[in-house]
Write an enzyme that holds these catalytic residues in place. Structure first.
Site, PDB file in Angstrom:
ATOM      1  N   CYS A  79      37.098  31.018  49.290  1.00  0.00           N
ATOM      2  CA  CYS A  79      37.827  31.263  47.787  1.00  0.00           C
ATOM      3  C   CYS A  79      39.162  30.607  47.627  1.00  0.00           C
ATOM      4  O   CYS A  79      39.400  29.498  47.492  1.00  0.00           O
ATOM      5  CB  CYS A  79      37.809  32.656  47.120  1.00  0.00           C
ATOM      6  SG  CYS A  79      38.095  33.020  45.781  1.00  0.00           S
ATOM      7  N   HIS A 184      32.292  33.656  47.822  1.00  0.00           N
ATOM      8  CA  HIS A 184      32.647  34.646  48.715  1.00  0.00           C
ATOM      9  C   HIS A 184      31.307  34.581  49.770  1.00  0.00           C
ATOM     10  O   HIS A 184      30.357  35.454  49.175  1.00  0.00           O
ATOM     11  CB  HIS A 184      33.081  36.018  48.308  1.00  0.00           C
ATOM     12  CG  HIS A 184      34.443  35.796  47.641  1.00  0.00           C
ATOM     13  ND1 HIS A 184      35.642  36.194  48.445  1.00  0.00           N
ATOM     14  CD2 HIS A 184      34.609  35.417  46.587  1.00  0.00           C
ATOM     15  CE1 HIS A 184      36.347  36.030  47.743  1.00  0.00           C
ATOM     16  NE2 HIS A 184      36.048  35.814  46.486  1.00  0.00           N
ATOM     17  N   GLU A 186      30.872  36.133  52.396  1.00  0.00           N
ATOM     18  CA  GLU A 186      30.915  37.570  52.760  1.00  0.00           C
ATOM     19  C   GLU A 186      30.522  38.529  51.921  1.00  0.00           C
ATOM     20  O   GLU A 186      30.111  39.875  52.197  1.00  0.00           O
ATOM     21  CB  GLU A 186      32.108  37.889  53.422  1.00  0.00           C
ATOM     22  CG  GLU A 186      33.272  38.472  52.227  1.00  0.00           C
ATOM     23  CD  GLU A 186      33.905  37.290  51.419  1.00  0.00           C
ATOM     24  OE1 GLU A 186      34.798  37.520  50.894  1.00  0.00           O
ATOM     25  OE2 GLU A 186      33.581  36.218  51.865  1.00  0.00           O
TER      26      GLU A 186
END
Length: 214
Positions: A79, A184, A186
């Site tokens: 990001c 992202h 994750e």
């Protein structure tokens, strides 16, 4: 060991939990020596381009990140961590980024108010390079974005995926040992975990190769 670089902000915990979930050995650190000793490094990020660059400079992390990328060890920006790799951002005019890659960070156009900014949510990727982070990932996978600014890479050969939201967004890049995603991983479910697993595999292969040479 993968070092998640802590500069006092950013989405540190979710990145750590995702890496630990796939059985990575992780340390969260802002210590330059610890970062340099790590087998791989991750620079996550949320927040302002200018404020983050100032903080990284004050803590000595800016120079550490630049030096780390020169070692050849795998590095992943996420990001804001992608945006900081470039020289400038419309978010913070006059603030110099890390300038490790060519390109600029621009504000997402709202198309006359028809698009919500920031861009928050799932969007699909057009994969340009099936290796690296995208090894074993097929089709047009959906990943999770949270951003108001986007990358327009100066060297399109480093772009590994794109998406569209008000503009064509260079969503991920790779140049040598430097990997970065605007989205992202994750927070991107099984697809994101696969990308992080691919990064971990890259780290392990590089570590083994270095040990073999020694």
């Amino acid at each position: 060991m993968i070092a998640v670089i802590d500069y006092g902000a950013g989405n540190i915990q979710s990145v750590c939990k995702a890496l630990q979930y796939i059985n990575c050995d992780v340390t969260v650190t802002s210590n330059p020596d610890e970062i340099m000793k790590a087998d791989g490094a991750v620079l996550p990020g949320v927040g302002s381009f200018g404020d983050t660059m100032n903080t990284m400079t004050n803590f000595g992390i800016k120079d550490t990140v630049i030096e780390y990328t020169k070692t050849g060890k795998p590095f992943l920006g996420i990001c804001l961590g992608l945006q900081l790799l470039f020289g400038e951002s419309q978010e913070s005019p006059g603030v110099k980024g890390l300038s490790l890659l060519e390109g600029s960070i621009k504000k997402i156009p709202n198309n006359g108010g028809t698009l919500k900014i920031p861009h928050i949510g799932w969007n699909n990727l057009n994969i340009k390079n099936g290796g690296g982070l995208f090894k074993g990932i097929n089709g047009s996978p959906y990943v999770y974005f949270v951003h108001s600014f986007y990358l327009d890479a100066g060297d399109k050969s480093i772009v590994t995926s794109q998406t569209e939201y008000g503009a064509v967004i260079d969503a991920s890049v790779q140049k040598g040992n430097i990997y970065a995603t605007q989205f992202h991983p994750e927070k991107s479910g099984e697809t994101g975990l696969k990308m992080l697993s691919n990064f971990a595999d890259i780290v392990n292969k590089h570590r083994k190769a270095e040990n073999y040479v020694r």
